[in-house]
Design a protein around this motif. Structure first.
Motif, PDB file in Angstrom:
ATOM      1  N   CYS A   1      -3.510  13.841   4.655  1.00 33.01           N
ATOM      2  CA  CYS A   1      -3.972  12.664   5.171  1.00 33.01           C
ATOM      3  C   CYS A   1      -5.363  14.139   6.062  1.00 33.01           C
ATOM      4  CB  CYS A   1      -3.232  12.687   6.913  1.00 33.01           C
ATOM      5  SG  CYS A   1      -4.115  12.118   8.256  1.00 33.01           S
TER       6      CYS A   1
ATOM      7  N   LEU B   1      -0.111  10.588  12.582  1.00 33.37           N
ATOM      8  CA  LEU B   1       1.082   9.970  10.782  1.00 33.37           C
ATOM      9  C   LEU B   1       1.696   8.868  11.432  1.00 33.37           C
ATOM     10  CD1 LEU B   1      -0.141  11.317   7.246  1.00 33.37           C
ATOM     11  CD2 LEU B   1      -0.186   9.150   8.009  1.00 33.37           C
TER      12      LEU B   1
ATOM     13  N   MET C   1       0.770  -1.741  -0.492  1.00 36.42           N
ATOM     14  CA  MET C   1       0.027  -0.293   0.076  1.00 36.42           C
ATOM     15  C   MET C   1       1.298   1.504  -0.204  1.00 36.42           C
ATOM     16  SD  MET C   1      -2.952   1.286   3.091  1.00 36.42           S
ATOM     17  CE  MET C   1      -3.236  -0.374   3.786  1.00 36.42           C
TER      18      MET C   1
ATOM     19  N   ILE D   1       2.278   5.300   0.395  1.00 32.72           N
ATOM     20  CA  ILE D   1       2.438   6.384   2.098  1.00 32.72           C
ATOM     21  C   ILE D   1       1.019   6.932   1.541  1.00 32.72           C
ATOM     22  CG2 ILE D   1       4.463   5.808   2.236  1.00 32.72           C
ATOM     23  CD1 ILE D   1       4.777   8.391   1.388  1.00 32.72           C
TER      24      ILE D   1
ATOM     25  N   GLU E   1       2.245  13.769   2.553  1.00 33.61           N
ATOM     26  CA  GLU E   1       1.443  12.545   2.979  1.00 33.61           C
ATOM     27  C   GLU E   1       0.272  13.065   4.027  1.00 33.61           C
ATOM     28  OE1 GLU E   1       1.894   7.742   5.330  1.00 33.61           O
ATOM     29  OE2 GLU E   1       3.744   9.503   5.481  1.00 33.61           O
TER      30      GLU E   1
ATOM     31  N   THR F   1      -5.925   6.370   7.392  1.00 31.92           N
ATOM     32  CA  THR F   1      -5.025   6.774   8.485  1.00 31.92           C
ATOM     33  C   THR F   1      -6.690   7.806   8.856  1.00 31.92           C
ATOM     34  OG1 THR F   1      -2.929   6.426   8.520  1.00 31.92           O
ATOM     35  CG2 THR F   1      -3.997   7.900  10.080  1.00 31.92           C
TER      36      THR F   1
ATOM     37  N   LYS G   1      -2.265   6.622   0.135  1.00 32.19           N
ATOM     38  CA  LYS G   1      -3.181   5.865   0.388  1.00 32.19           C
ATOM     39  C   LYS G   1      -3.306   4.733   1.803  1.00 32.19           C
ATOM     40  CE  LYS G   1      -7.020   4.133  -1.349  1.00 32.19           C
ATOM     41  NZ  LYS G   1      -7.745   4.667  -1.687  1.00 32.19           N
ATOM     42  N   ARG G   2      -2.284   4.868   2.480  1.00 30.91           N
ATOM     43  CA  ARG G   2      -2.027   4.705   3.875  1.00 30.91           C
ATOM     44  C   ARG G   2      -2.672   6.236   5.227  1.00 30.91           C
ATOM     45  NH1 ARG G   2       1.581   5.354   9.249  1.00 30.91           N
ATOM     46  NH2 ARG G   2       2.500   6.876   7.898  1.00 30.91           N
TER      47      ARG G   2
END
Length: 163
Positions: free
Chosen positions: A110, A85, A1, A3, A106, A10, A5-6
């Protein structure tokens, strides 16, 4: 996956686990994460986060009070994203847009998902017929942030400077 998408996942998990709805109450989100927010007057726009790895009770976001409500909300969400994160051992500083490290990108993704959750955009899209001004007011974000999210989701929009 990836970062990125993470980062989205999250944010979605955090919103769901804590029953947070749009527009997200950032003070409540900060409280859940044990973060204090200090609104101070300093030159420029922006915010920074202090996260003491050795003492989880010491988390502080310092945010410039000299910005629009929408920019203020994004900057707070961005700093909360760093905490969600677990970007703890990184020196967080401002970077030119084209030179942003992945942890900043990232955090932006988020933050966007915290403020403008994908599933809520689709619902609001039909309610407001893709009218950016109404959508941005609904989510309490900037016009640019709303247009960016609509483009990411490949949804048509109207009534904006960015057409």
């Amino acid at each position: 996956m990836s970062i990125f998408k993470r980062a989205e996942i999250t944010a979605r998990k955090f919103l769901k686990m804590n029953n947070l709805t749009t527009p997200i109450d950032l003070e409540k989100a900060a409280q859940i994460l044990g973060v204090k927010i200090a609104y101070v007057s300093f030159e420029g726009q922006g915010a920074l986060v202090y996260n003491d790895n050795f003492n989880s009770d010491k988390k502080l976001i310092i945010v410039s009070a000299n910005q629009t409500r929408e920019q203020l909300r994004f900057n707070i969400a961005h700093e909360l994203a760093h905490i969600l994160l677990k970007h703890c051992n990184t020196i967080l500083q401002t970077h030119p847009e084209e030179d942003k490290p992945n942890y900043e990108k990232e955090a932006n993704i988020c933050a966007s998902e915290l403020l403008i959750p994908r599933n809520k955009v689709k619902q609001a899209f039909y309610k407001y017929s893709g009218d950016i001004k109404k959508l941005k007011n609904h989510f309490q974000v900037s016009e640019q942030a709303m247009v960016t999210k609509m483009e990411i989701l490949n949804l048509p929009y109207e009534n904006t400077f960015y057409n």
